[in-house]
Enzyme design. Sequence first.
Site, PDB file in Angstrom:
ATOM      1  N   HIS A   1       3.404   1.126  -0.755  1.00  0.00           N
ATOM      2  CA  HIS A   1       3.910  -0.130  -1.320  1.00  0.00           C
ATOM      3  C   HIS A   1       5.236   0.089  -2.040  1.00  0.00           C
ATOM      4  CE1 HIS A   1       2.746   0.408  -5.647  1.00  0.00           C
ATOM      5  NE2 HIS A   1       1.723   1.086  -5.158  1.00  0.00           N
TER       6      HIS A   1
ATOM      7  N   ASP B   1       4.807   5.557  -8.659  1.00  0.00           N
ATOM      8  CA  ASP B   1       3.813   4.662  -8.056  1.00  0.00           C
ATOM      9  C   ASP B   1       4.565   3.411  -7.570  1.00  0.00           C
ATOM     10  OD1 ASP B   1       1.596   3.160  -7.354  1.00  0.00           O
ATOM     11  OD2 ASP B   1       1.027   2.725  -9.420  1.00  0.00           O
TER      12      ASP B   1
ATOM     13  N   GLU C   1       1.710  -4.953  -4.204  1.00  0.00           N
ATOM     14  CA  GLU C   1       0.466  -4.205  -4.392  1.00  0.00           C
ATOM     15  C   GLU C   1      -0.006  -4.276  -5.830  1.00  0.00           C
ATOM     16  OE1 GLU C   1      -1.938  -0.447  -5.256  1.00  0.00           O
ATOM     17  OE2 GLU C   1      -0.156  -1.288  -6.198  1.00  0.00           O
ATOM     18  N   GLU C   2       0.944  -4.212  -6.766  1.00  0.00           N
ATOM     19  CA  GLU C   2       0.592  -4.124  -8.182  1.00  0.00           C
ATOM     20  C   GLU C   2      -0.034  -5.400  -8.734  1.00  0.00           C
ATOM     21  OE1 GLU C   2       0.461  -1.461  -9.655  1.00  0.00           O
ATOM     22  OE2 GLU C   2       1.945  -0.079  -8.856  1.00  0.00           O
TER      23      GLU C   2
ATOM     24  N   HIS D   1       2.566   4.160 -14.491  1.00  0.00           N
ATOM     25  CA  HIS D   1       2.883   2.822 -14.997  1.00  0.00           C
ATOM     26  C   HIS D   1       3.640   2.867 -16.323  1.00  0.00           C
ATOM     27  CE1 HIS D   1      -0.090   0.169 -12.496  1.00  0.00           C
ATOM     28  NE2 HIS D   1       0.501   1.096 -11.755  1.00  0.00           N
TER      29      HIS D   1
END
Length: 341
Positions: free
Chosen positions: A60, A170, A198-199, A309
Site C-alpha cells: 500500500h 509502513d 490501507e490505513e 506510525h
Amino acid sequence: MLLKQLTEAMGPSGFEDEVRNLLREQLSDKVDHMYTDVLGNLFAEKHSDKTGPRVMLDAHMDEVGMMIVHAEDNGLLRFRPLGGIDPRVLVSKPVRIGSEKRYGVIGSKPIHLQTMEERKKPLRMDQLYIDIGAQSKDEALAHIQLGDVAVFATEYAEIGERAAKAKSFDDRVGCSIVAEAMERQWQIPVTGVFTVQEEIGLRGATAAAYRINPDIAIAVEGTVCFDVVDAPSHGQSTVLGKGPALTVQDGQTLADARFLEFLIATAEKHNIPWQLRRVKGGSNDFGAIHKVREGIVGGAISVPVRYIHAPAQIISLDDYQASLQLVCAAITEIQEGRWNA
C-alpha cells in the site's frame, strides 16, 4: 535510491499521488502494462500472456497523516488524524503541509503552564495544533486550505549497523520491495499492485483483488516491531534483524496454514532468515484480499518496523533484503510448480 524517495514522498490516505508517480516512473519501462483504477490503485502487469498461476504482489502506498480542519483566529491550525496515530508522539514534531509542503510544528500547552493534574494525563488530539508561523486566520488560510493534508517532515538516513530511519516505512518498504520484484523476469503472470487507503480500512486492496482475481496473493508490509528494553520475550511481536515476519493471525486474517508452511519451507530452502509475527493486533491488505470473490489463497511477508506510525521509524536493511529475497524465492517456487493449493 527508491526507498529514500518513497519514504520522503507525501502520501497520506487518499492523497497518494506523489508516491504513485514515483512508482510509475520507476516501472514504466520495466513492465508490460501499467494502469490505475478509479480509486487510484496502480497496477503493473508482467507476462500476462504466459500460462501458470496468476500472482498478485501487493503493497500500500498510503501512510498515516493529518488533515487540516480548522484555522483559529490566531493562525494556529487544528487537525484530525488520517489513520492510526498516537497523540502522545506528536508534540513538537515538524510536519509538511499541502501541495507546497509548507513547514509547520505540532504544538500544545507548555508543561510550565500545565496544572499537576494535566501533567498526569497524555495529551488528546484536540489539545494539539499545527503552528506555521501565521499571525492570523487570514494569513494562515492564505497559505493552507482546509482539507489540506500533512505528513511528518522526516528525512531518510542510514544509521548504526545496517539500519535506516525515516517516516512511512509502513508501507514504503513494501512498495520498494514489490517494485524491485517487478523489475525481474518471471515465467508466470505477475501483477504488482500499489494500493490506496490501507490505513483507513484496507479499501484499495479490496477493489484491486476483485479486478485481478489472482490465484495467489502476497501482501508485502511493514509491521510492528517491539523488541526494545523491558519488552518480555512473549511480548516481542517481531525482532529487528531476524528476517521477514510471517503472519499466523492478525486482526483480519487467520493464515492459510498451507501457504504459511510453503513460505517457511521456501525460506528454509533458500537460507533466508524468517520469524513469526507474534501479535494478533493490526492487519494488512491481505486481510481484505483473501475475502474477495470465492476467496484468494496467499499470505503476508512483513518487514519489522520499530516505532511504526510515529514521526521517525527504524528498519534493518538486512530485513529489507531478506524480505525481497523471500518474495522472489516464493515466485520462483510457484512458477516451478512447487506450490499446490
